[in-house]
Design an enzyme around this catalytic site. Structure first.
Site, short mmCIF file in Angstrom:
data_model
loop_
_atom_site.label_atom_id
_atom_site.label_comp_id
_atom_site.label_asym_id
_atom_site.label_seq_id
_atom_site.Cartn_x
_atom_site.Cartn_y
_atom_site.Cartn_z
CB CYS A 586 12.57 -55.10 4.10
SG CYS A 586 12.88 -56.76 3.45
CB CYS A 587 9.56 -52.40 7.49
SG CYS A 587 9.24 -51.05 8.64
#
Length: 819
Positions: A586-587
């Site tokens: 994920c970011c």
């Protein structure tokens, strides 16, 4: 002995002349052609300019000399028929030296073709401005390209020739833009199908200016062309091609008193006889009733012209009574890597003609998916909703397009129906097709629509304003849903749907969709049979909707950025390329991985990274602009998002670098708070900055995301943490509280009441003003993931980004505020 005089060569006149000779060895046949060429491959001209066809002589099917000898014809090139005298059975001809003479005939065939439309625009006669219809046009363009080495090309007109020229000028190393007055390219196909062409053009760096016209052409001090569009925007070009369209050449017919039709072409009967005795006409200059509508239409295609030439020769020489059946307009074009084809009538033409219709759109594979090299194509069918008569078909794809359109075209020409499609028998082997061929498959889908087994919902009917009256259900998997979905949709996967029916109101219309339509069809069956009366399935699924609703207007990419590589293995470069799999992170995980990996590269090396974070491509491009590395390409494929980056020498100035030397300007705000007063201040400041014409970005993170929430949305199924955050957070922006003196909500109520009384815009009104002013709203992907906030809970204009996106915006701004 009969004497036949033919005006014009190429597909119509030359074919008729050869057929006449085969029918009558003793006739006198005279062919008059104003140019130096009587038989050439008109459709191959763009590919000669692009270099695909390298030998110019291969464009010519016959020379005037060889054609005249083989068929014993009197071929006269570079002579122009200037007048026809039907009562006298003579024509007036002007030689190349200007001298005039007359020639008699027993029967006359007019095949003058069509001519390019040159708009009455200031500067249309400047050097570097061209049209392309003939060999002479092609030679002029080829000479200009070779001598001047233009870097920037603009093509006005997005038809077949225009797009073929866009590709071929691109192949010559030019940065290419297409200006089209209509909202789409490729007039013979519907807007939704053209959207796939728009996307493909953008992938190759072609600039698109849709819905815009050219108003003025001028020369610049450097010798380039300055183009002013109808929107006021200015473009610069080194070469300009006017490919707006063509019109039939009817000057001879008009002067001779020969009747024209409603569409401006020469009016002919079923045997190509004009209103004048012993005068016939074929090809691009004529108009003839369309087999489906019965209305006259103009058809500028080589295939029908050849068919007409054969029939008219039979009629003129033997008196044959075989009537012309008319053309349905089957056409095809190559646009970079894809094929675009159409036959019959698209939905927009049927609507214009007042014919009731429905359509079916599918996205099958070109051949069996388990055999390597299968590519998805999109196939659209239009048909009569009662009789099932097939009206038309369109297809876009990498392979297999031509044979599907050809199959359907034959059924249309024979008044075939949807039932005939189902009965179609196609050759099948894994490298060539699937056991259930796309032609049969689209027939099955259309049959279900006609029979009422499925109620279609079309992308144009899916208006956000109408969703208050219906429930929009995405029946794909949660992973697909998270990667992108239609705003306002709830996610109920089809495989779990039977256990989730309590989330749906049986009294409301239910709109279902999946990726391409199949799972939506299955879901609609489940719902209809379980008591839901009004269930509609989105035709073409999310794939069609997302393509048709995207905005493709954008300038051309610099030429060095226009070539995209799908993977390291297909990159046309000798430079090393490292592949990294960052799926599942994920970011800011993917961007951190990218940054670390690039550090290990040598200057000039390339890296391809694949992730599943929807905001990754945008973050990677922003990171490239900030760091000075070269963003080669980026895109998505079935839930995977990939980029290719080339490490640049950050100490050297290079045109290939994405970095900018311009001084920072603009304003960037981070809204961390969901206090009403702080949110108000943010939007007031943003609107003020936007009013000065500067670029303004608001980055919403953590509690600030509540300021861009919208109400009335049923959130998707969340995990326990998402549910807890959802319980504690405001449902939308109207639930924001004051930072001080809130007094259990009384303070915020008083604030809004006083604002209304004093005529001060509400938070929501200020927010809408910011959107209208072009303020960029970016939601932090990481904050959304942590707090369990889904994309559909936010305003439609909010985009998703990460740390790198914010840093790039901040780097370009001269003021950054954290609120």
């Amino acid at each position: 002995m009969s004497k036949y005089l033919i005006v014009g060569g190429v597909a119509g006149g030359a074919t008729a002349a050869a057929r006449m000779r085969r029918l009558d060895e003793h006739a006198e046949i005279v062919l008059i052609e104003s140019s130096a060429y009587i038989s050439y491959a008109n459709c191959g001209l763009p590919y000669y300019i692009g270099g695909t066809i390298k030998d110019r002589s291969k464009l010519f099917v016959q020379t005037p000399e060889s054609f005249g000898v083989r068929f014993a014809l009197d071929v006269r090139t570079q002579q122009t028929v200037t007048a026809v005298y039907p009562d006298e059975h003579t024509v007036e001809i002007r030689r190349a030296d200007g001298s005039i003479y007359r020639e008699s005939y027993d029967k006359l065939l007019l095949s003058p073709g069509a001519m390019p439309i040159v708009p009455k625009i200031e500067g249309a006669d400047l050097p570097g401005v061209f049209t392309m219809r003939t060999v002479e046009d092609t030679d002029r363009i080829k000479t200009f390209v070779n001598e001047h080495k233009p870097r920037r090309a603009v093509i006005v007109g997005g038809g077949f020739i225009g797009l073929e020229m866009a590709e071929n000028l691109h192949e010559q190393g030019m940065q290419v833009s297409v200006v089209e007055l209509a909202p789409q390219v490729m007039a013979p196909i519907d807007f939704s199908m053209a959207s796939f062409v728009h996307a493909h053009l953008r992938e190759h760096g072609v600039g698109l200016y849709l819905g815009q016209g050219l108003e003025q052409i001028a020369s610049t001090a450097s010798g380039a062309l300055s183009l002013r569009l109808s929107t006021g925007e200015l473009l610069e070009a080194d070469i300009l091609l006017l490919s707006i369209g063509v019109r039939p050449r009817t000057e001879l017919a008009t002067k001779a008193g020969i009747a024209l039709g409603e569409r401006g072409g020469i009016k002919v009967d079923a045997h190509f006889q004009t209103s004048a005795a012993d005068v016939y006409a074929v090809g691009d200059a004529i108009e003839y009733p369309h087999p489906i509508t019965g209305q006259p239409w103009l058809n500028y295609l080589a295939g029908p012209a050849n068919r007409q030439a054969r029939l008219v020769a039979d009629a003129m020489v033997t008196g044959s009574s075989e009537p012309y059946e008319g053309s349905i307009g089957t056409s095809i074009a190559k646009v970079f890597d894809i094929t675009v084809a159409a036959t019959g009538l698209p939905a927009k033409a049927l609507k214009q003609a007042g014919l009731p219709y429905q359509s079916a759109t599918i996205h099958p594979s070109s051949h069996a998916t388990y055999y390597p090299g299968a590519h998805q194509l999109t196939l659209k069918l239009t048909f009569d909703p009662k009789t099932g008569r097939i009206y038309g078909a369109q297809a876009v794809g990498i392979e297999g397009v031509d044979k599907r359109i050809d199959s359907i075209a034959q059924l249309i020409k024979n008044s075939g129906t949807v039932a005939d499609l189902v009965k179609t028998e196609q050759a099948y082997a894994p490298p060539f097709a699937s056991a259930k061929d796309p032609v049969a498959l689209v027939g099955y889908v259309a049959s279900n629509i006609i029979s009422g087994k499925v109620k279609p919902l079309y992308w144009r009917d899916l208006n956000p304003e109408d969703l208050g009256q219906a429930t929009l259900v995405d029946v794909r998997t949660p992973a697909e849903y998270q990667l992108g979905h239609i705003p306002g949709a709830i996610n109920l996967p089809v495989d779990e749907l039977r256990g989730l029916l309590d989330r749906l109101d049986p009294m409301r219309p239910i709109y279902v969709y999946c990726a391409v339509g199949l799972r939506g069809y299955l879901a609609s069956n489940i719902l209809r049979q379980r008591g839901f009366a009004d269930v509609r399935n989105l035709v073409g699924g999310f794939k069609l909707w997302s393509a048709a609703t995207a905005d493709y207007n954008a300038p051309a990419r610099p030429r060095e950025l226009a070539s995209a590589a799908a993977s390291c293995h297909t990159t046309q470069s000798d430079k090393p390329c490292v592949e990294i799999d960052a799926r599942g992170l994920c970011c800011p995980g993917p961007i951190v991985t990218l940054a670390k990996a690039v550090q290990e590269l040598e200057v000039g090396d390339r890296l391809r990274l694949v992730a599943t974070d929807p905001g990754f491509v945008r973050d990677a491009e922003a990171w490239c602009q900030t760091t000075g590395n070269r963003f080669v390409e980026g895109g998505g494929d079935r839930g995977d998002y990939y980029v290719t980056i080339e490490k640049a020498d950050r100490t050297a100035a290079s045109e290939a670098s994405c970095s900018s030397s311009a001084q920072p300007q603009g304003k960037t705000f981070i809204l961390f708070s969901d206090d009403l007063d702080k949110a108000l201040a943010t939007f007031v400041l943003a609107n003020g900055a936007a009013a000065t014409g500067e670029k303004v970005t608001i980055f919403f993170t953590f509690w600030g995301l509540n300021a861009v929430k919208r109400g009335g949305i049923v959130p998707p199924k969340k995990d326990i943490w998402g549910k807890m955050f959802g319980f504690m957070l405001p449902k939308d922006s109207t639930g924001l509280a004051l930072s001080k003196m809130n007094m259990g909500g009384i303070g915020s109520w008083m604030m809004r009441r006083v604002m209304r009384a004093k005529g001060v815009d509400s938070l929501e009104a200020l927010r809408d003003q910011a959107i209208a002013a072009g303020v960029e709203f970016i939601a932090c992907q990481m904050s959304m993931d942590v707090m369990g906030i889904s994309r559909e809970e936010l305003l439609p204009k909010v985009t998703i980004g990460g740390v790198a996106t914010y840093m790039q915006r901040a780097n370009q701004a001269n003021i950054n505020l954290f609120i």
